[in-house]
Design a protein around this motif. Structure first.
Motif, PDB file in Angstrom:
ATOM      1  N   LEU A   8       0.829  -1.214   0.000  1.00  0.00           N
ATOM      2  CA  LEU A   8       0.000   0.000   0.000  1.00  0.00           C
ATOM      3  C   LEU A   8       0.861   1.260   0.000  1.00  0.00           C
ATOM      4  O   LEU A   8       0.569   2.214  -0.718  1.00  0.00           O
ATOM      5  N   ALA A   9       1.900   1.257   0.811  1.00  0.00           N
ATOM      6  CA  ALA A   9       2.789   2.415   0.857  1.00  0.00           C
ATOM      7  C   ALA A   9       3.495   2.600  -0.481  1.00  0.00           C
ATOM      8  O   ALA A   9       3.650   3.724  -0.964  1.00  0.00           O
ATOM      9  N   GLY A  10       3.907   1.487  -1.088  1.00  0.00           N
ATOM     10  CA  GLY A  10       4.561   1.567  -2.394  1.00  0.00           C
ATOM     11  C   GLY A  10       3.647   2.118  -3.468  1.00  0.00           C
ATOM     12  O   GLY A  10       4.058   2.909  -4.306  1.00  0.00           O
ATOM     13  N   ALA A  11       2.389   1.709  -3.434  1.00  0.00           N
ATOM     14  CA  ALA A  11       1.414   2.228  -4.406  1.00  0.00           C
ATOM     15  C   ALA A  11       1.166   3.713  -4.173  1.00  0.00           C
ATOM     16  O   ALA A  11       1.057   4.490  -5.119  1.00  0.00           O
ATOM     17  N   GLY A  12       1.090   4.093  -2.922  1.00  0.00           N
ATOM     18  CA  GLY A  12       0.878   5.507  -2.604  1.00  0.00           C
ATOM     19  C   GLY A  12       2.074   6.366  -2.951  1.00  0.00           C
ATOM     20  O   GLY A  12       1.932   7.530  -3.310  1.00  0.00           O
ATOM     21  N   LEU A  13       3.258   5.766  -2.863  1.00  0.00           N
ATOM     22  CA  LEU A  13       4.471   6.517  -3.165  1.00  0.00           C
ATOM     23  C   LEU A  13       4.842   6.488  -4.640  1.00  0.00           C
ATOM     24  O   LEU A  13       5.793   7.141  -5.040  1.00  0.00           O
ATOM     25  N   ALA A  14       4.103   5.759  -5.430  1.00  0.00           N
ATOM     26  CA  ALA A  14       4.421   5.667  -6.854  1.00  0.00           C
ATOM     27  C   ALA A  14       4.385   7.042  -7.509  1.00  0.00           C
ATOM     28  O   ALA A  14       5.251   7.383  -8.312  1.00  0.00           O
ATOM     29  N   ARG A  15       3.413   7.836  -7.145  1.00  0.00           N
ATOM     30  CA  ARG A  15       3.331   9.183  -7.709  1.00  0.00           C
ATOM     31  C   ARG A  15       4.433  10.076  -7.169  1.00  0.00           C
ATOM     32  O   ARG A  15       5.083  10.793  -7.906  1.00  0.00           O
ATOM     33  N   THR A  16       4.624  10.028  -5.854  1.00  0.00           N
ATOM     34  CA  THR A  16       5.665  10.853  -5.251  1.00  0.00           C
ATOM     35  C   THR A  16       7.036  10.371  -5.681  1.00  0.00           C
ATOM     36  O   THR A  16       7.902  11.159  -6.016  1.00  0.00           O
ATOM     37  N   GLY A  17       7.219   9.066  -5.672  1.00  0.00           N
ATOM     38  CA  GLY A  17       8.505   8.493  -6.021  1.00  0.00           C
ATOM     39  C   GLY A  17       8.863   8.645  -7.478  1.00  0.00           C
ATOM     40  O   GLY A  17      10.038   8.573  -7.832  1.00  0.00           O
ATOM     41  N   SER A  18       7.883   8.863  -8.337  1.00  0.00           N
ATOM     42  CA  SER A  18       8.184   8.998  -9.759  1.00  0.00           C
ATOM     43  C   SER A  18       8.963  10.275 -10.047  1.00  0.00           C
ATOM     44  O   SER A  18       9.667  10.357 -11.036  1.00  0.00           O
ATOM     45  N   ARG A  19       8.849  11.241  -9.175  1.00  0.00           N
ATOM     46  CA  ARG A  19       9.592  12.485  -9.359  1.00  0.00           C
ATOM     47  C   ARG A  19      10.963  12.440  -8.697  1.00  0.00           C
ATOM     48  O   ARG A  19      11.755  13.344  -8.866  1.00  0.00           O
ATOM     49  N   LEU A  20      11.225  11.385  -7.953  1.00  0.00           N
ATOM     50  CA  LEU A  20      12.505  11.246  -7.257  1.00  0.00           C
ATOM     51  C   LEU A  20      13.454  10.384  -8.067  1.00  0.00           C
ATOM     52  O   LEU A  20      13.028   9.559  -8.868  1.00  0.00           O
ATOM     53  N   ARG A  21      14.741  10.583  -7.813  1.00  0.00           N
ATOM     54  CA  ARG A  21      15.745   9.699  -8.403  1.00  0.00           C
ATOM     55  C   ARG A  21      15.597   8.319  -7.766  1.00  0.00           C
ATOM     56  O   ARG A  21      15.084   8.192  -6.661  1.00  0.00           O
ATOM     57  N   PRO A  22      16.030   7.270  -8.447  1.00  0.00           N
ATOM     58  CA  PRO A  22      15.879   5.912  -7.908  1.00  0.00           C
ATOM     59  C   PRO A  22      16.514   5.723  -6.524  1.00  0.00           C
ATOM     60  O   PRO A  22      15.955   5.028  -5.673  1.00  0.00           O
ATOM     61  N   VAL A  23      17.644   6.350  -6.287  1.00  0.00           N
ATOM     62  CA  VAL A  23      18.295   6.234  -4.977  1.00  0.00           C
ATOM     63  C   VAL A  23      17.423   6.864  -3.893  1.00  0.00           C
ATOM     64  O   VAL A  23      17.249   6.301  -2.812  1.00  0.00           O
ATOM     65  N   SER A  24      16.849   8.015  -4.196  1.00  0.00           N
ATOM     66  CA  SER A  24      15.991   8.694  -3.232  1.00  0.00           C
ATOM     67  C   SER A  24      14.713   7.898  -2.971  1.00  0.00           C
ATOM     68  O   SER A  24      14.244   7.819  -1.832  1.00  0.00           O
ATOM     69  N   ALA A  25      14.145   7.317  -4.015  1.00  0.00           N
ATOM     70  CA  ALA A  25      12.947   6.494  -3.840  1.00  0.00           C
ATOM     71  C   ALA A  25      13.262   5.266  -2.992  1.00  0.00           C
ATOM     72  O   ALA A  25      12.450   4.855  -2.157  1.00  0.00           O
ATOM     73  N   ALA A  26      14.447   4.698  -3.179  1.00  0.00           N
ATOM     74  CA  ALA A  26      14.854   3.544  -2.367  1.00  0.00           C
ATOM     75  C   ALA A  26      15.027   3.944  -0.906  1.00  0.00           C
ATOM     76  O   ALA A  26      14.618   3.205  -0.001  1.00  0.00           O
ATOM     77  N   ILE A  27      15.596   5.096  -0.659  1.00  0.00           N
ATOM     78  CA  ILE A  27      15.737   5.592   0.714  1.00  0.00           C
ATOM     79  C   ILE A  27      14.369   5.751   1.352  1.00  0.00           C
ATOM     80  O   ILE A  27      14.147   5.366   2.500  1.00  0.00           O
ATOM     81  N   LEU A  28      13.432   6.285   0.604  1.00  0.00           N
ATOM     82  CA  LEU A  28      12.074   6.485   1.114  1.00  0.00           C
ATOM     83  C   LEU A  28      11.403   5.154   1.452  1.00  0.00           C
ATOM     84  O   LEU A  28      10.809   5.001   2.524  1.00  0.00           O
ATOM     85  N   ARG A  29      11.539   4.181   0.573  1.00  0.00           N
ATOM     86  CA  ARG A  29      10.924   2.871   0.831  1.00  0.00           C
ATOM     87  C   ARG A  29      11.573   2.159   2.010  1.00  0.00           C
ATOM     88  O   ARG A  29      10.885   1.550   2.832  1.00  0.00           O
ATOM     89  N   VAL A  30      12.898   2.216   2.094  1.00  0.00           N
ATOM     90  CA  VAL A  30      13.601   1.573   3.218  1.00  0.00           C
ATOM     91  C   VAL A  30      13.220   2.249   4.526  1.00  0.00           C
ATOM     92  O   VAL A  30      13.009   1.576   5.543  1.00  0.00           O
ATOM     93  N   THR A  31      13.096   3.558   4.515  1.00  0.00           N
ATOM     94  CA  THR A  31      12.689   4.290   5.714  1.00  0.00           C
ATOM     95  C   THR A  31      11.309   3.830   6.176  1.00  0.00           C
ATOM     96  O   THR A  31      11.090   3.597   7.369  1.00  0.00           O
ATOM     97  N   LEU A  32      10.383   3.701   5.239  1.00  0.00           N
ATOM     98  CA  LEU A  32       9.039   3.248   5.600  1.00  0.00           C
ATOM     99  C   LEU A  32       9.042   1.813   6.113  1.00  0.00           C
ATOM    100  O   LEU A  32       8.318   1.485   7.056  1.00  0.00           O
ATOM    101  N   MET A  33       9.853   0.953   5.529  1.00  0.00           N
ATOM    102  CA  MET A  33       9.923  -0.437   5.993  1.00  0.00           C
ATOM    103  C   MET A  33      10.517  -0.520   7.398  1.00  0.00           C
ATOM    104  O   MET A  33      10.029  -1.266   8.238  1.00  0.00           O
ATOM    105  N   ILE A  34      11.572   0.241   7.658  1.00  0.00           N
ATOM    106  CA  ILE A  34      12.167   0.259   9.003  1.00  0.00           C
ATOM    107  C   ILE A  34      11.154   0.794  10.008  1.00  0.00           C
ATOM    108  O   ILE A  34      10.960   0.222  11.078  1.00  0.00           O
TER     109      ILE A  34
END
Length: 106
Positions: A8-34
Motif C-alpha cells: 500500500l505504501a509503495g502504491a501511494g508513493l508511486a506518484r511521489t517516487g516517480s519524481r525522485l531519483r531511484p536512490v531517493s525512492a529507495a531511501i524512502l521505501r527503506v525508511t518506511l519499511m524500518i
C-alpha cells in the motif's frame, strides 16, 4: 502483516517516487519499511504493557519513544533524500544553450 502495508505504501508513493531519483525512492521505501517494522514491534510491547499484571515487567514509555524514533527517522531520511536530489541535478551554468551538459560525451 508488513507486506500488505509495504504494498500500500509503495502504491501511494508511486506518484511521489516517480519524481525522485531511484536512490531517493529507495531511501524512502527503506525508511518506511524500518519504521513499519519498529512500529509493529512497539505496538506489541504497548499492548503487552497495557495488559501486564506485573508493572515492573514492561517498564518504559514505548509510545513516546516510538514518536521520537519516527521524528528522527523522518529527519534523517529527508536530509538523505535532499542530499541525493541536490547533488544529482545539473547546475544551470553547466548546461549550454542546446540543453546539453557541458563536458558530456553525447
Amino acid at each position: 502483516m508488513i507486506l500488505p502495508l509495504s504494498t500500500l505504501a509503495g502504491a501511494g508513493l508511486a506518484r511521489t517516487g516517480s519524481r525522485l531519483r531511484p536512490v531517493s525512492a529507495a531511501i524512502l521505501r527503506v525508511t518506511l519499511m524500518i519504521g513499519a517494522t519498529v512500529s509493529l514491534i512497539t505496538g506489541i510491547l504497548v499492548k503487552a504493557q497495557s495488559e501486564a499484571r506485573n508493572v515492573s515487567a514492561l517498564e518504559g514509555d514505548y509510545a513516546g519513544h516510538l514518536l521520537w524514533f519516527w521524528a528522527a527517522l523522518i529527519i534523517v531520511a529527508a536530509l538523505a533524500i535532499y542530499a541525493f536530489e541536490r547533488t544529482g541535478r545539473p547546475r544551470p551554468e553547466n548546461v549550454n544553450a542546446s540543453g546539453d551538459h557541458e563536458g558530456s560525451l553525447t
